[in-house]
Motif scaffolding. Structure first.
Motif, PDB file in Angstrom:
ATOM      1  N   ASN A   2       1.667   2.746   6.596  1.00 41.69           N
ATOM      2  CA  ASN A   2       1.338   1.434   6.056  1.00 41.69           C
ATOM      3  C   ASN A   2       0.047   1.497   5.246  1.00 41.69           C
ATOM      4  O   ASN A   2      -0.050   0.874   4.187  1.00 41.69           O
ATOM      5  CB  ASN A   2       1.216   0.424   7.194  1.00 41.69           C
ATOM      6  CG  ASN A   2       0.967  -0.967   6.684  1.00 41.69           C
ATOM      7  OD1 ASN A   2       1.419  -1.335   5.620  1.00 41.69           O
ATOM      8  ND2 ASN A   2       0.229  -1.741   7.449  1.00 41.69           N
ATOM      9  N   ASN A   3      -0.948   2.253   5.725  1.00 46.92           N
ATOM     10  CA  ASN A   3      -2.200   2.386   4.979  1.00 46.92           C
ATOM     11  C   ASN A   3      -1.980   3.014   3.617  1.00 46.92           C
ATOM     12  O   ASN A   3      -2.554   2.577   2.616  1.00 46.92           O
ATOM     13  CB  ASN A   3      -3.200   3.228   5.765  1.00 46.92           C
ATOM     14  CG  ASN A   3      -3.746   2.504   6.959  1.00 46.92           C
ATOM     15  OD1 ASN A   3      -3.666   1.299   7.046  1.00 46.92           O
ATOM     16  ND2 ASN A   3      -4.280   3.259   7.893  1.00 46.92           N
ATOM     17  N   CYS A   6      -0.105   0.407   1.287  1.00 48.38           N
ATOM     18  CA  CYS A   6      -1.000  -0.663   0.839  1.00 48.38           C
ATOM     19  C   CYS A   6      -2.054  -0.149  -0.121  1.00 48.38           C
ATOM     20  O   CYS A   6      -2.383  -0.810  -1.107  1.00 48.38           O
ATOM     21  CB  CYS A   6      -1.660  -1.325   2.039  1.00 48.38           C
ATOM     22  SG  CYS A   6      -0.509  -2.237   3.062  1.00 48.38           S
ATOM     23  N   LEU A   7      -2.590   1.020   0.152  1.00 46.61           N
ATOM     24  CA  LEU A   7      -3.585   1.603  -0.739  1.00 46.61           C
ATOM     25  C   LEU A   7      -2.980   1.931  -2.100  1.00 46.61           C
ATOM     26  O   LEU A   7      -3.609   1.708  -3.141  1.00 46.61           O
ATOM     27  CB  LEU A   7      -4.182   2.857  -0.108  1.00 46.61           C
ATOM     28  CG  LEU A   7      -5.343   3.504  -0.832  1.00 46.61           C
ATOM     29  CD1 LEU A   7      -6.520   2.548  -0.944  1.00 46.61           C
ATOM     30  CD2 LEU A   7      -5.759   4.773  -0.117  1.00 46.61           C
ATOM     31  N   ILE A  30     -10.313   7.332   3.745  1.00 44.63           N
ATOM     32  CA  ILE A  30      -9.058   6.770   4.250  1.00 44.63           C
ATOM     33  C   ILE A  30      -7.926   7.759   4.057  1.00 44.63           C
ATOM     34  O   ILE A  30      -7.093   7.969   4.952  1.00 44.63           O
ATOM     35  CB  ILE A  30      -8.733   5.438   3.543  1.00 44.63           C
ATOM     36  CG1 ILE A  30      -9.701   4.366   3.968  1.00 44.63           C
ATOM     37  CG2 ILE A  30      -7.302   4.997   3.843  1.00 44.63           C
ATOM     38  CD1 ILE A  30      -9.583   3.089   3.152  1.00 44.63           C
ATOM     39  N   CYS A  34      -5.694   9.529   7.025  1.00 39.50           N
ATOM     40  CA  CYS A  34      -4.227   9.391   7.012  1.00 39.50           C
ATOM     41  C   CYS A  34      -3.546  10.751   6.991  1.00 39.50           C
ATOM     42  O   CYS A  34      -2.521  10.946   7.657  1.00 39.50           O
ATOM     43  CB  CYS A  34      -3.789   8.563   5.810  1.00 39.50           C
ATOM     44  SG  CYS A  34      -4.153   6.822   5.954  1.00 39.50           S
TER      45      CYS A  34
END
Length: 76
Positions: A2-3, A6-7, A30, A34
């Motif tokens: 999800n990160n 969205c990124l 980030i 991940c």
């Protein structure tokens, strides 16, 4: 996952609209977190207890890494 999704959407919006970007060090951290957690998750079907310690230690490590990248190396 999800990160990363969205990124990617956020970065696409910044690129399409031509906005100013001042968060390279944060995005790099980030991405690294991940990748590390994704690598741990992709090679196992069950998770031993030590993987939670890795996840918990990634948070303070990411804060230190952002500080070092911002104030020692001068990234913005």
């Amino acid at each position: 996952m999800n990160n990363v999704l969205c990124l990617s959407v956020f970065l696409a919006l910044v690129y399409v609209r031509g906005l100013t970007w001042n968060f390279s060090s944060e995005v790099l951290v980030i991405f690294l977190v991940c990748v590390i957690m994704g690598a741990l998750g992709s090679f196992r079907t069950t998770f031993p207890l030590w993987t939670c310690f890795v996840a918990f230690l990634l948070y303070p490590l990411s804060l230190v890494l952002v500080y070092v990248l911002d104030y020692v190396f001068g990234w913005s």
